[in-house]
Design an enzyme around this catalytic site. Structure first.
Site, mmCIF file in Angstrom:
data_model
loop_
_atom_site.group_PDB
_atom_site.id
_atom_site.type_symbol
_atom_site.label_atom_id
_atom_site.label_comp_id
_atom_site.label_asym_id
_atom_site.label_seq_id
_atom_site.Cartn_x
_atom_site.Cartn_y
_atom_site.Cartn_z
ATOM 1 N N ARG A 1 -0.611 -8.581 13.545
ATOM 2 C CA ARG A 1 -1.133 -7.611 12.565
ATOM 3 C C ARG A 1 -2.009 -8.309 11.539
ATOM 4 O O ARG A 1 -3.059 -7.785 11.134
ATOM 5 C CB ARG A 1 0.033 -6.895 11.866
ATOM 6 C CG ARG A 1 0.703 -5.876 12.777
ATOM 7 C CD ARG A 1 2.119 -5.568 12.347
ATOM 8 N NE ARG A 1 2.205 -4.969 11.034
ATOM 9 C CZ ARG A 1 3.319 -4.966 10.291
ATOM 10 N NH1 ARG A 1 4.417 -5.538 10.737
ATOM 11 N NH2 ARG A 1 3.318 -4.393 9.123
ATOM 12 N N ARG B 1 11.653 -5.647 4.948
ATOM 13 C CA ARG B 1 11.509 -4.200 4.698
ATOM 14 C C ARG B 1 12.510 -3.353 5.489
ATOM 15 O O ARG B 1 12.785 -3.616 6.647
ATOM 16 C CB ARG B 1 10.091 -3.753 5.063
ATOM 17 C CG ARG B 1 9.925 -2.232 5.011
ATOM 18 C CD ARG B 1 8.521 -1.778 5.178
ATOM 19 N NE ARG B 1 7.798 -2.535 6.173
ATOM 20 C CZ ARG B 1 6.480 -2.661 6.201
ATOM 21 N NH1 ARG B 1 5.754 -2.086 5.276
ATOM 22 N NH2 ARG B 1 5.902 -3.351 7.152
ATOM 23 N N ARG C 1 -9.734 1.046 8.618
ATOM 24 C CA ARG C 1 -9.374 -0.317 9.004
ATOM 25 C C ARG C 1 -10.468 -0.991 9.807
ATOM 26 O O ARG C 1 -10.332 -2.175 10.147
ATOM 27 C CB ARG C 1 -8.139 -0.258 9.890
ATOM 28 C CG ARG C 1 -6.851 -0.490 9.179
ATOM 29 C CD ARG C 1 -5.756 -0.122 10.153
ATOM 30 N NE ARG C 1 -4.620 -0.947 10.021
ATOM 31 C CZ ARG C 1 -3.481 -0.544 9.428
ATOM 32 N NH1 ARG C 1 -3.391 0.632 8.909
ATOM 33 N NH2 ARG C 1 -2.463 -1.354 9.380
ATOM 34 N N LYS D 1 0.841 -1.215 0.000
ATOM 35 C CA LYS D 1 0.000 0.000 0.000
ATOM 36 C C LYS D 1 0.870 1.257 0.000
ATOM 37 O O LYS D 1 0.673 2.165 -0.788
ATOM 38 C CB LYS D 1 -0.895 0.055 1.265
ATOM 39 C CG LYS D 1 -1.763 -1.162 1.485
ATOM 40 C CD LYS D 1 -2.598 -1.012 2.753
ATOM 41 C CE LYS D 1 -1.810 -1.066 4.045
ATOM 42 N NZ LYS D 1 -1.178 -2.375 4.338
ATOM 43 N N ARG E 1 11.228 -1.521 11.118
ATOM 44 C CA ARG E 1 10.114 -1.176 12.003
ATOM 45 C C ARG E 1 10.019 -2.171 13.156
ATOM 46 O O ARG E 1 10.263 -3.362 12.972
ATOM 47 C CB ARG E 1 8.811 -1.178 11.201
ATOM 48 C CG ARG E 1 8.507 0.178 10.596
ATOM 49 C CD ARG E 1 7.382 0.167 9.634
ATOM 50 N NE ARG E 1 6.184 -0.554 10.048
ATOM 51 C CZ ARG E 1 5.092 -0.642 9.305
ATOM 52 N NH1 ARG E 1 5.046 -0.034 8.131
ATOM 53 N NH2 ARG E 1 4.052 -1.317 9.722
HETATM 54 P P1 AP5 Z 1 4.889 -1.575 1.824
HETATM 55 O O1 AP5 Z 1 4.533 -0.721 0.667
HETATM 56 O O2 AP5 Z 1 5.686 -1.000 2.916
HETATM 57 O O3 AP5 Z 1 3.586 -2.332 2.386
HETATM 58 P P2 AP5 Z 1 2.315 -1.789 3.186
HETATM 59 O O4 AP5 Z 1 1.113 -2.390 2.572
HETATM 60 O O5 AP5 Z 1 2.379 -0.313 3.308
HETATM 61 O O6 AP5 Z 1 2.574 -2.528 4.562
HETATM 62 P P3 AP5 Z 1 2.541 -1.989 6.062
HETATM 63 O O7 AP5 Z 1 3.289 -3.008 6.868
HETATM 64 O O8 AP5 Z 1 3.010 -0.575 6.136
HETATM 65 O O9 AP5 Z 1 1.048 -2.073 6.396
HETATM 66 P P4 AP5 Z 1 0.433 -2.083 7.786
HETATM 67 O O10 AP5 Z 1 -0.965 -1.896 7.458
HETATM 68 O O11 AP5 Z 1 0.749 -3.282 8.605
HETATM 69 O O12 AP5 Z 1 1.210 -0.912 8.570
HETATM 70 P P5 AP5 Z 1 0.820 0.604 8.860
HETATM 71 O O13 AP5 Z 1 2.048 1.395 8.887
HETATM 72 O O14 AP5 Z 1 -0.291 1.026 8.003
HETATM 73 O O15 AP5 Z 1 5.662 -2.860 1.209
HETATM 74 C C1 AP5 Z 1 6.131 -3.886 2.063
HETATM 75 C C2 AP5 Z 1 7.486 -4.396 1.550
HETATM 76 O O16 AP5 Z 1 7.290 -5.068 0.313
HETATM 77 C C3 AP5 Z 1 8.512 -3.287 1.275
HETATM 78 O O17 AP5 Z 1 9.770 -3.712 1.677
HETATM 79 C C4 AP5 Z 1 8.439 -3.070 -0.241
HETATM 80 O O18 AP5 Z 1 9.691 -2.652 -0.768
HETATM 81 C C5 AP5 Z 1 8.044 -4.450 -0.738
HETATM 82 N N1 AP5 Z 1 7.176 -4.416 -1.912
HETATM 83 C C6 AP5 Z 1 6.085 -3.629 -2.112
HETATM 84 N N2 AP5 Z 1 5.520 -3.882 -3.296
HETATM 85 C C7 AP5 Z 1 6.247 -4.877 -3.856
HETATM 86 C C8 AP5 Z 1 6.146 -5.590 -5.093
HETATM 87 N N3 AP5 Z 1 5.189 -5.340 -5.985
HETATM 88 N N4 AP5 Z 1 7.078 -6.555 -5.358
HETATM 89 C C9 AP5 Z 1 8.078 -6.832 -4.461
HETATM 90 N N5 AP5 Z 1 8.220 -6.173 -3.276
HETATM 91 C C10 AP5 Z 1 7.318 -5.208 -2.987
HETATM 92 O O19 AP5 Z 1 0.239 0.488 10.353
HETATM 93 C C11 AP5 Z 1 1.098 0.161 11.415
HETATM 94 C C12 AP5 Z 1 0.351 0.191 12.728
HETATM 95 O O20 AP5 Z 1 -0.171 1.510 12.979
HETATM 96 C C13 AP5 Z 1 -0.874 -0.732 12.838
HETATM 97 O O21 AP5 Z 1 -0.505 -2.046 13.175
HETATM 98 C C14 AP5 Z 1 -1.653 -0.021 13.963
HETATM 99 O O22 AP5 Z 1 -1.056 -0.245 15.209
HETATM 100 C C15 AP5 Z 1 -1.461 1.446 13.601
HETATM 101 N N6 AP5 Z 1 -2.492 1.944 12.665
HETATM 102 C C16 AP5 Z 1 -2.260 2.468 11.429
HETATM 103 N N7 AP5 Z 1 -3.420 2.821 10.843
HETATM 104 C C17 AP5 Z 1 -4.404 2.533 11.722
HETATM 105 C C18 AP5 Z 1 -5.826 2.642 11.664
HETATM 106 N N8 AP5 Z 1 -6.443 3.145 10.570
HETATM 107 N N9 AP5 Z 1 -6.526 2.229 12.743
HETATM 108 C C19 AP5 Z 1 -5.918 1.726 13.847
HETATM 109 N N10 AP5 Z 1 -4.580 1.566 13.948
HETATM 110 C C20 AP5 Z 1 -3.819 1.966 12.898
HETATM 111 MG MG MG Z 2 2.720 1.015 4.915
#
Ligand code: AP5
Ligand code: MG
Length: 227
Positions: free
Chosen positions: A173, A128, A90, A15, A162
């Site tokens: 997660r 990552r 979410r 994402k 992270r």
């Molecule tokens: P990346 O693009 O970083 O993936 P992502 O989908 O953004 O994954 P996240 O881990 O950031 O999602 P998340 O939802 O767990 O975390 P968030 O920060 O939102 O890509 C991942 C890896 O794959 C990278 O290394 C990239 O290079 C590689 N990659 C990407 N595309 C590729 C491809 N096509 N081919 C090969 N490799 C590829 O949330 C973290 C925490 O914050 C949550 O757990 C919660 O505690 C809190 N939080 C955030 N939002 C909320 C909410 N709305 N409500 C409640 N709590 C929340």
């Molecule tokens: Mg992300």
């Protein structure tokens, strides 16, 4: 009328990677609730400490707080012509808030589901690395920086891992995603606002498909314009 692009998908689906490309190339701000809370968590306050704990455990932050932060951020001037939500909504409560917000702001919602099979997610998250200066996302298996451990654009910055990118937290997660977030896919699908992309493809191929979908939506509603 402007557009709210909602990036959906499991932890590690890509994402953030796609949202950053859209921001760079189309000019819409990427609003990542995960990044925003990681930033808030750096302070030395009781609230920051709570957020640090919840995030590092891999659990969800309370709807009230997330909703307040998103409301405030999306009402800033740079969101006037649309924006990208990365990691929001979410939960059902967050999705309900977004419907109201869209009406209030006169925006349309277009959701994109980056679909990646379960088996690949652990490799994506555990591999990552992120630049602490610009937030650029790398991966030791899939997207290596030119020089090991260092951002291509910030040679002074060591890439960081992270706290929630470790197997036990990744499982938590994924559990939160299955229980609270995955059901929202159906909600957007039923209201014909969801487009699925194959998240196992190359970054640029995924990006092209997302752009084509948004352009098509824009043509139909006359809503999205390049800034
Ligand atoms: P990346 O693009 O970083 O993936 P992502 O989908 O953004 O994954 P996240 O881990 O950031 O999602 P998340 O939802 O767990 O975390 P968030 O920060 O939102 O890509 C991942 C890896 O794959 C990278 O290394 C990239 O290079 C590689 N990659 C990407 N595309 C590729 C491809 N096509 N081919 C090969 N490799 C590829 O949330 C973290 C925490 O914050 C949550 O757990 C919660 O505690 C809190 N939080 C955030 N939002 C909320 C909410 N709305 N409500 C409640 N709590 C929340
Ligand atoms: Mg992300």
């Amino acid at each position: 009328m402007s557009q709210i692009v909602v990036m959906m998908g499991a932890p590690g689906a890509g994402k953030g990677t796609q949202a950053r490309l859209l921001q760079e190339r189309r000019g819409w701000p990427q609003i990542s609730t995960g990044d925003m809370f990681r930033e808030i968590a750096k302070a030395e306050t009781p609230l920051a400490e709570d957020i640090r704990r919840v995030q590092s455990e891999g659990k969800l932050i309370s709807d009230d707080l997330v909703i307040r932060v998103v409301h405030e951020r999306t009402n800033r001037e740079d969101c006037r012509h649309g924006y990208i939500l990365d990691g929001f909504p979410r939960t059902t409560a967050q999705a309900a808030m977004l419907e109201k917000l869209a009406v209030e702001q006169g925006n349309k919602i277009a959701a994109i589901f980056v679909d990646v099979p379960f088996e690949l997610l652990e490799k994506r998250t555990s591999g990552r690395m992120t630049c602490p200066v610009c937030g650029e996302i790398y991966n030791v298996y899939f997207k290596r920086p030119q020089k090991e451990g260092v951002c291509d654009k910030h040679l002074e910055a060591q890439l960081v891992k992270r706290a929630d990118d470790v197997p036990e937290k990744i499982r938590t997660r994924l559990g939160e995603y299955e229980n609270s977030t995955r059901p929202l896919l159906n909600y957007y699908k039923e209201s014909k606002r969801l487009h699925r992309v194959d998240g196992t493809s190359e970054l640029e191929a995924i990006y092209k498909e997302i752009e084509a979908f948004l352009a098509d939506k824009s043509e139909r509603s006359g809503s999205l314009s390049k800034q």
